[in-house]
Design a protein around this motif. Structure first.
Motif, mmCIF file in Angstrom:
data_model
loop_
_atom_site.group_PDB
_atom_site.id
_atom_site.type_symbol
_atom_site.label_atom_id
_atom_site.label_comp_id
_atom_site.label_asym_id
_atom_site.label_seq_id
_atom_site.Cartn_x
_atom_site.Cartn_y
_atom_site.Cartn_z
ATOM 1 N N GLN A 244 1.229 33.078 -65.648
ATOM 2 C CA GLN A 244 1.778 33.479 -64.350
ATOM 3 C C GLN A 244 2.213 34.940 -64.375
ATOM 4 O OE1 GLN A 244 4.936 30.680 -63.677
ATOM 5 N NE2 GLN A 244 3.555 28.998 -63.143
ATOM 6 N N GLU A 245 2.919 35.322 -65.441
ATOM 7 C CA GLU A 245 3.377 36.709 -65.553
ATOM 8 C C GLU A 245 2.195 37.668 -65.704
ATOM 9 O OE1 GLU A 245 6.902 38.018 -65.717
ATOM 10 O OE2 GLU A 245 6.659 36.272 -64.415
ATOM 11 N N ARG A 248 0.389 38.574 -62.506
ATOM 12 C CA ARG A 248 1.111 39.538 -61.669
ATOM 13 C C ARG A 248 0.739 40.976 -62.019
ATOM 14 N NH1 ARG A 248 6.117 39.450 -63.247
ATOM 15 N NH2 ARG A 248 6.785 40.795 -61.534
#
Length: 429
Positions: A244-245, A248
């Motif tokens: 998820q990070e 980004r």
């Protein structure tokens, strides 16, 4: 083909138009020029802000708007300015020589340094003893007042100014004035410099960067007291969070082994996610959501292999822990910024011994259930849930508890974080 570079041109309208007309042929690399014209130099900082982050470099009309923008702190990209000394000053002196009102040896000059002025006069064989110069940037009214004062005192016969707004004000005050304008050669040189600065900046931003994330808790040898499925669940949760990070910042994540991960990104994307390499990447969210302490090393290089080598060197420095070490190593092998392995604890938050906390909780567990959350642990310890959450993280850091995947429920609000207490370790300490 879309140009790779974008250069913001900041200056008065006439100069900006001139640069825009000659820019595409003068720049050494394909580039797009964005006009940011102003009426007064005091608007320079605002014009830079309006250009936004999509500009690779800025080209200013003179040292004055450049200095004003620099002092205001808005310059987040490389910048340069058009030189107004040398040939530009000689051309202005030639114009002054044919103006019957002006004696070139008795004038006031702004923006240019005294060294530039004396060099030009020496090249022309003119005396400069009665030539007044001021190179400090300032408001238009301040520079106009400087020229006006000298003219009214009879110390000068006219003014040479590099600023169009000053020229307009002096003309309105009936003071003879010649504007110092950059030569075509100076504009081409400045554009060449701006393009090279922008290209270097773009190269730096796109530089390969590798982040290695290690989890000390997962590095410990497997014991009977810690079933393997607990580790597997923890790895899955950590991998999901890292993905998820990474999404980004347009990065990729690969597991290296049972306790470490490799994230491949660019320098620009990692810098934006770490406040310019001032905080550890990913560590804060991993700590908040999974209760895990991690060790991180960031490395840069011309190849992925070089970047990973430097990331491992940074990780080794961080793990040494005897004194603050840089957690980022650049492509030359130098530590960039000293930083602690994790953000320092606040005042009055000294950690109690984990074994004591675990023993107190174990004494109040019922029915052999070893899974708790912050609320239930707080009731057992007689502390607030916030304090209990911190104490449970202490147990995780010391390998006395395992954080479980967050308990997702249909109800709104923060999901409940569960921890499995490894009470079996009490008998081994």
């Amino acid at each position: 083909m879309t140009p790779d570079l974008t250069i913001g041109v900041v200056g008065p309208h006439d100069l900006v138009e001139r640069v825009m007309l000659m820019g595409h042929t003068a720049a050494p690399l394909p580039c797009r020029l964005v006009a940011a014209a102003y009426r007064d130099e005091q608007e320079a900082a605002d014009k830079v802000t309006r250009l936004g982050p999509g500009v690779d470099a800025c080209l200013f009309a003179s040292p004055v708007p450049y200095e004003l923008a620099r002092r205001s702190g808005v310059l987040t990209m490389p910048a340069t300015y058009v030189q107004l000394g040398g040939a530009a000053l000689v051309a202005a002196l030639a114009k002054a020589a044919i103006d019957e009102r002006i004696d070139p040896q008795r004038v006031s000059i702004d923006v240019l340094s005294r060294a530039d002025v004396e060099e030009a006069y020496a090249d022309l064989g003119l005396a400069s003893a009665e030539v007044h110069s001021r190179d400090e940037p300032g408001a238009t009214s301040t520079i106009v007042a400087y020229h006006e004062r000298l003219a009214r005192q009879g110390a000068t016969s006219g003014a040479l100014t590099c600023l169009p707004a000053v020229a307009e004000r002096l003309q309105a005050a009936s003071i003879p004035v010649i504007r110092v304008k950059p030569t075509s050669s100076a504009v081409r040189t400045a554009l060449h410099t701006a393009a090279l600065l922008g290209a270097h900046h773009r190269l730096e931003e796109s530089q390969l960067t590798v982040v290695i994330v290690e989890v000390p808790t997962l590095r410990e040898p497997v014991r009977r007291a810690a079933p393997r499925y607990w580790r597997d669940e923890l790895r899955l949760s950590l991998h999901r969070l890292l993905v998820q990070e990474a999404n980004r910042i347009n990065a990729t994540v690969w597991p290296i082994d049972d306790h470490s991960y490799l994230v491949t990104a660019t320098r620009g994307s990692v810098a934006s996610a770490t406040d310019g390499f001032r905080v550890l990447p990913f560590a804060g969210r991993i700590r908040d959501e999974l209760g895990l302490a991690v060790e991180v090393g960031v490395g840069m290089g011309r190849t992925t292999h070089d970047a990973e080598t430097h990331a491992r060197a940074a990780l080794a420095r961080s793990q040494a822990g005897k004194q603050p070490q840089g957690f980022v190593v650049d492509r030359e092998g130098r530590a960039l910024i000293p930083a602690p392995r994790m953000p320092p604890a606040g005042p009055g938050t000294a950690k109690p011994k984990g074994v004591e906390i675990l023993a107190r909780l174990a004494a109040k567990l019922e029915g052999g259930d070893t899974v708790v959350d912050a609320e239930s642990a707080g009731r057992m310890l007689g502390v607030t849930p916030r304090t209990a959450r911190r104490l449970l993280r202490t147990l995780v850091d010391e390998g006395l508890a395992w954080p479980l995947p967050p308990n997702r429920t249909p109800q709104p609000g923060r999901p409940r974080q569960l921890y499995r207490l490894i009470v079996e370790k009490l008998g081994t300490r």
